[in-house]
Design a protein around this motif. Sequence first.
Motif, PDB file in Angstrom:
ATOM      1  N   ASP A 177      14.311   1.437   4.646  1.00 40.74           N
ATOM      2  CA  ASP A 177      13.732   2.769   4.600  1.00 40.74           C
ATOM      3  C   ASP A 177      12.811   2.973   3.402  1.00 40.74           C
TER       4      ASP A 177
ATOM      5  N   LEU B 252       9.945  -5.710  -1.611  1.00 44.78           N
ATOM      6  CA  LEU B 252       9.261  -4.438  -1.786  1.00 44.78           C
ATOM      7  C   LEU B 252       8.248  -4.545  -2.921  1.00 44.78           C
TER       8      LEU B 252
ATOM      9  N   ARG C  90       5.806  -6.139   3.092  1.00 45.70           N
ATOM     10  CA  ARG C  90       6.912  -7.028   2.701  1.00 45.70           C
ATOM     11  C   ARG C  90       6.591  -8.488   3.024  1.00 45.70           C
TER      12      ARG C  90
ATOM     13  N   ARG D 191       9.661   2.020   0.735  1.00 47.35           N
ATOM     14  CA  ARG D 191       8.319   1.458   0.849  1.00 47.35           C
ATOM     15  C   ARG D 191       7.844   0.818  -0.447  1.00 47.35           C
TER      16      ARG D 191
ATOM     17  N   TYR E 103       0.320   2.361  -0.553  1.00 46.99           N
ATOM     18  CA  TYR E 103       1.417   1.651   0.105  1.00 46.99           C
ATOM     19  C   TYR E 103       1.975   2.455   1.277  1.00 46.99           C
ATOM     20  N   LEU E 104       2.013   3.767   1.136  1.00 45.85           N
ATOM     21  CA  LEU E 104       2.540   4.598   2.206  1.00 45.85           C
ATOM     22  C   LEU E 104       1.590   4.660   3.398  1.00 45.85           C
TER      23      LEU E 104
ATOM     24  N   TRP F 223       3.272   5.249  11.407  1.00 47.38           N
ATOM     25  CA  TRP F 223       3.918   5.357  10.092  1.00 47.38           C
ATOM     26  C   TRP F 223       3.194   6.330   9.151  1.00 47.38           C
TER      27      TRP F 223
ATOM     28  N   SER G 268       4.957  -0.994   6.521  1.00 40.89           N
ATOM     29  CA  SER G 268       5.949  -1.445   5.546  1.00 40.89           C
ATOM     30  C   SER G 268       6.352  -2.899   5.766  1.00 40.89           C
TER      31      SER G 268
ATOM     32  N   HIS H 128      10.641   7.890   0.222  1.00 45.31           N
ATOM     33  CA  HIS H 128      10.694   6.460   0.535  1.00 45.31           C
ATOM     34  C   HIS H 128      10.327   5.563  -0.645  1.00 45.31           C
TER      35      HIS H 128
END
Length: 258
Positions: free
Chosen positions: A46, A98, A207, A48, A198-199, A256, A203, A11
């Motif tokens: 999709d 992003l 943004r 990240r 970030y993961l 997530w 998400s 991602h």
Amino acid sequence: MNFVTLTEMDHVAYVKLNRPDVRNAFNPQMISEITATFESLEGRKDLRAIVLQGEGKSFCAGADLNWMKEMVNFSFAQNQEDSLKLFEMFESIAQCSLPVIGMIHGAAFGGALGLVAVCDEVIAEEGTQFCFSEVKLGIAPAVISAFVVRKAVAGKVRPLMLSATVFNAHIAQQAGLVTEVVPAGEGHTAVQKILHNYLQSGSEAVRETKKLLNDLESLTWDQQRTRTSMLIAERRASAEGQEGLKAFLEKREPSWRK
């Protein structure tokens, strides 16, 4: 030949400047490819995060020598059109919703400092040299200034832009251009640690937060009141916000992270 390469993993999109024989110096084709790449990634739900880096010994040496030779014969109108395309390239990165992480090594001169400035986080390796080199050529760091001044500490970066002094990664960090300085060769490891954060986050929330931060400086106080209160209300009511809040209260991982 593509002067920008794009790969994806877990991602994350990895955008790499790919003119190592000229230390990834800009030319019109590269500028066009960078702009198109970031515009195409903007709509990717999709993804990240994006990592921006350079192939070979240096991140980016600024303007390509052959391109500079052509500029000598440009009319005023041609120079202005050329400069607008450069501005649009930086803008495509700055406005991308992003998060963009820059990995800087070797050297970042001239226009490369514009790329550094539009990244949300910047990892620079020890030994990297930076320079706003434009005034030494009798020109000005004009296009990049809008992005540099927006990010950097004015009192720190101003003399660097006026004097074209070569400076190191630690001074770049003090000026607000660089987030973290790491030993040479450890840039990739440091970037992966940042990507982990970030993961772990929602998400959509990331943004929307970036969009908000981009918008705030152009809004009046009353507009900020409306914009911020609406955003938090929207996020609380969103599916992602509901999942995150419930996961926190129920002491479990949000969907997530699974």
